[in-house]
Scaffold this motif. Structure first.
Motif, short mmCIF file in Angstrom:
data_model
loop_
_atom_site.label_atom_id
_atom_site.label_comp_id
_atom_site.label_asym_id
_atom_site.label_seq_id
_atom_site.Cartn_x
_atom_site.Cartn_y
_atom_site.Cartn_z
N ARG A 177 0.82 -1.22 0.00
CA ARG A 177 0.00 0.00 0.00
C ARG A 177 0.84 1.26 0.00
O ARG A 177 0.35 2.35 -0.24
CB ARG A 177 -0.92 0.01 1.22
CG ARG A 177 -1.94 -1.08 1.16
CD ARG A 177 -2.84 -1.05 2.36
NE ARG A 177 -3.63 -2.27 2.38
CZ ARG A 177 -4.36 -2.64 3.40
NH1 ARG A 177 -4.40 -1.90 4.48
NH2 ARG A 177 -5.04 -3.75 3.34
N MET A 178 2.14 1.10 0.27
CA MET A 178 3.05 2.25 0.28
C MET A 178 3.07 2.94 -1.08
O MET A 178 3.25 4.14 -1.17
CB MET A 178 4.46 1.77 0.64
CG MET A 178 5.47 2.87 0.77
SD MET A 178 7.04 2.18 1.31
CE MET A 178 7.95 2.28 -0.21
N PHE A 179 2.86 2.18 -2.15
CA PHE A 179 2.91 2.72 -3.50
C PHE A 179 1.54 3.22 -3.93
O PHE A 179 0.80 2.54 -4.61
CB PHE A 179 3.38 1.66 -4.50
CG PHE A 179 4.81 1.28 -4.33
CD1 PHE A 179 5.82 2.19 -4.59
CD2 PHE A 179 5.15 0.02 -3.92
CE1 PHE A 179 7.14 1.85 -4.45
CE2 PHE A 179 6.47 -0.34 -3.76
CZ PHE A 179 7.47 0.58 -4.03
N LYS A 180 1.22 4.42 -3.55
CA LYS A 180 -0.03 5.04 -3.99
C LYS A 180 0.36 6.19 -4.91
O LYS A 180 1.05 7.12 -4.50
CB LYS A 180 -0.82 5.57 -2.79
CG LYS A 180 -1.39 4.47 -1.94
CD LYS A 180 -2.29 5.03 -0.86
CE LYS A 180 -2.86 3.90 -0.05
NZ LYS A 180 -3.69 4.37 1.04
N GLU A 220 0.18 14.03 -9.44
CA GLU A 220 1.24 14.43 -10.37
C GLU A 220 1.74 13.22 -11.17
O GLU A 220 2.00 13.31 -12.36
CB GLU A 220 2.41 15.08 -9.63
CG GLU A 220 2.08 16.42 -8.99
CD GLU A 220 1.42 16.26 -7.62
OE1 GLU A 220 1.59 15.20 -6.99
OE2 GLU A 220 0.74 17.20 -7.19
N THR A 221 1.87 12.07 -10.49
CA THR A 221 2.33 10.86 -11.16
C THR A 221 1.32 10.41 -12.21
O THR A 221 1.69 10.08 -13.34
CB THR A 221 2.54 9.72 -10.14
OG1 THR A 221 3.42 10.16 -9.12
CG2 THR A 221 3.08 8.49 -10.80
N ILE A 222 0.06 10.44 -11.86
CA ILE A 222 -0.99 10.04 -12.79
C ILE A 222 -1.01 10.97 -14.00
O ILE A 222 -1.12 10.52 -15.15
CB ILE A 222 -2.36 10.01 -12.09
CG1 ILE A 222 -2.37 8.90 -11.03
CG2 ILE A 222 -3.49 9.82 -13.08
CD1 ILE A 222 -3.57 8.92 -10.12
N ARG A 270 -0.31 10.04 -17.93
CA ARG A 270 -1.28 10.36 -18.99
C ARG A 270 -0.58 11.04 -20.17
O ARG A 270 -0.85 10.74 -21.33
CB ARG A 270 -2.35 11.30 -18.43
CG ARG A 270 -3.55 10.62 -17.93
CD ARG A 270 -4.70 11.61 -17.70
NE ARG A 270 -5.53 11.05 -16.67
CZ ARG A 270 -5.82 11.63 -15.52
NH1 ARG A 270 -5.36 12.82 -15.24
NH2 ARG A 270 -6.57 11.02 -14.63
N LYS A 271 0.31 11.97 -19.85
CA LYS A 271 1.03 12.69 -20.91
C LYS A 271 1.91 11.74 -21.71
O LYS A 271 2.00 11.86 -22.93
CB LYS A 271 1.87 13.82 -20.32
CG LYS A 271 1.04 14.99 -19.83
CD LYS A 271 1.89 16.06 -19.23
CE LYS A 271 1.03 17.19 -18.68
NZ LYS A 271 1.84 18.23 -18.04
N GLN A 272 2.54 10.78 -21.04
CA GLN A 272 3.37 9.79 -21.73
C GLN A 272 2.51 8.94 -22.66
O GLN A 272 2.91 8.63 -23.77
CB GLN A 272 4.07 8.87 -20.75
CG GLN A 272 5.31 9.44 -20.15
CD GLN A 272 5.99 8.45 -19.21
OE1 GLN A 272 5.43 7.42 -18.87
NE2 GLN A 272 7.21 8.77 -18.78
N ALA A 273 1.34 8.57 -22.21
CA ALA A 273 0.45 7.72 -23.01
C ALA A 273 -0.09 8.45 -24.23
O ALA A 273 -0.37 7.84 -25.26
CB ALA A 273 -0.70 7.21 -22.14
N ASP A 274 -0.23 9.77 -24.13
CA ASP A 274 -0.77 10.55 -25.24
C ASP A 274 0.24 10.79 -26.36
O ASP A 274 -0.14 11.16 -27.47
CB ASP A 274 -1.27 11.92 -24.74
CG ASP A 274 -2.53 11.78 -23.89
OD1 ASP A 274 -3.20 10.72 -24.00
OD2 ASP A 274 -2.83 12.71 -23.13
#
Length: 101
Positions: A83-86, A90-92, A96-100
């Motif tokens: 659960r430490m990795f939430k 900013e990460t999300i 998103r920008k990388q996927a676009d």
């Protein structure tokens, strides 16, 4: 981040020399590989768990030729994070920008 950058960052934050951190990293990763080769799960508290999953051989149809093909058995590594990795907002957004692109 690649291995070289990781070792440099750990060396900088810990105060150890890069060659010391590199040696520790080699031993750590070697121990993980040896344990997994023996079929053991690896659990690292506050990080995650590495497990092996066996996939049986199977037959399927090739999507274009519609011919029957055999898929051999294989073993894959599954990583389950704690659960430490939430992810932060900013990460999300960065993902998103990388996927676009």
């Amino acid at each position: 981040m690649d291995r070289r950058k990781l070792i440099a960052q750990v060396a900088e934050k810990s105060g150890y020399a890069k060659w010391e951190v590199n040696k520790i990293t080699e031993v750590l990763l070697g121990s993980i590989v040896e344990a997994m080769e023996q079929g053991e799960d690896i659990r690292i508290n506050n990080f995650g768990k590495f497990t092996l999953k066996y996939h049986k051989p199977k037959e399927t149809l090739h999507p274009k030729t519609r011919q029957r093909i055999k898929i051999p058995e294989k073993v894959s590594i599954i990583f389950t994070q704690t659960r430490m990795f939430k992810p932060t907002d900013e990460t999300i957004e960065a993902l998103r920008k990388q996927a676009d692109k």
